[in-house]
Design an enzyme around this catalytic site. Structure first.
Site, PDB file in Angstrom:
ATOM      1  N   LYS A   1      30.031  19.949 -10.593  1.00 14.78           N
ATOM      2  CA  LYS A   1      30.475  18.583 -10.315  1.00 14.78           C
ATOM      3  C   LYS A   1      29.781  17.599 -11.240  1.00 14.78           C
ATOM      4  CE  LYS A   1      27.011  18.225  -6.711  1.00 14.78           C
ATOM      5  NZ  LYS A   1      26.162  17.222  -7.382  1.00 14.78           N
TER       6      LYS A   1
ATOM      7  N   CYS B   1      23.043  14.013  -2.957  1.00 13.29           N
ATOM      8  CA  CYS B   1      24.103  15.033  -2.980  1.00 13.29           C
ATOM      9  C   CYS B   1      24.282  15.760  -1.655  1.00 13.29           C
ATOM     10  CB  CYS B   1      23.872  15.992  -4.138  1.00 13.29           C
ATOM     11  SG  CYS B   1      24.125  15.148  -5.719  1.00 13.29           S
TER      12      CYS B   1
ATOM     13  N   ASP C   1      22.759  21.963  -5.369  1.00 11.26           N
ATOM     14  CA  ASP C   1      21.971  21.548  -6.544  1.00 11.26           C
ATOM     15  C   ASP C   1      20.528  22.064  -6.577  1.00 11.26           C
ATOM     16  OD1 ASP C   1      24.328  20.197  -6.944  1.00 11.26           O
ATOM     17  OD2 ASP C   1      23.467  18.191  -7.004  1.00 11.26           O
TER      18      ASP C   1
END
Ligand code: VGL
Ligand code: ZN
Length: 200
Positions: free
Chosen positions: A109, A154, A11
């Protein structure tokens, strides 16, 4: 690094940078560190948080709720976030200075409207797979290295799920930055240590 190792870059998107939808303090500092780290790996996978507008993890989707409130979802407790990383927006794009041309796969995701997915392996319902474990297994990769944003969400969930899937796991702390909500960073490191994850 061994040919059996893969770096998962979590990310590194505009939305998690200062000025983004869900800013991670000093999140931009990881970009040059990750660019250098990735040079050591023959195998690299990137992830992108990739939400439809109106996603269930957004506080704005729930009347009377504010960002960082906690809400009960059918799959468990969910932190509600400011709107971030909406599919196809600049907020969801990878940071422009991330330079890893040899990255082989991008896993997106959090695209199911009603379920969040911190982990690159499994959605928050703990039963829907992203397909990443099967991909890594099919390629004969055994050692998972994790870096990116955010350490306590994450990155940690990805590292923990990699252990559950049977990989050896290392988290590269200098290539991560945290959100740190109510002690979440310290708690994540305890969980990762207890799971046998190496803190590098
Ligand atoms: C993340 C909160 C919500 C992360 C993504 O990348 O750590 N955190 N969505
Ligand atoms: Zn998200």
């Amino acid at each position: 690094m061994s040919e059996k190792a893969v770096l998962i870059v979590v990310d590194v998107q505009n939305g998690f940078m200062p000025g983004g939808g869900l800013p991670v303090p000093r999140g931009d500092e990881v970009v040059p560190v990750i660019n250098a780290l990735a040079q050591k790996f023959a195998n690299v996978v990137l992830t992108q948080d990739w939400h439809p507008a109106g996603h269930a993890s957004f506080a704005s989707s729930h009347a009377g709720k504010n960002p960082y409130d906690l809400m009960k979802m059918p799959y468990g407790d969910q932190v509600l976030w400011p709107d971030h990383c909406v599919q196809g927006t600049q907020d969801a794009a990878l940071h422009a200075d991330l330079h890893i041309p040899h990255a082989q796969l991008i896993i997106r995701k959090g695209f199911h409207a009603g379920v969040d997915s911190y982990s690159a392996f499994q959605e928050a319902d703990r039963s829907t797979s992203t397909g990443l474990a099967a991909y890594l297994q099919a390629r004969g990769l055994k050692e998972v290295h994790v870096c990116g944003l955010a350490t306590d969400f994450c990155v940690a969930w990805t590292a923990l799920d990699a252990r559950i899937a049977g990989f050896e796991v290392t988290v590269h702390e200098a290539a991560c930055r945290a959100i740190d909500l109510n002690g979440s960073l310290a708690a994540a490191w305890v969980q990762m240590r207890d799971a046998g994850i190496v803190r590098a």
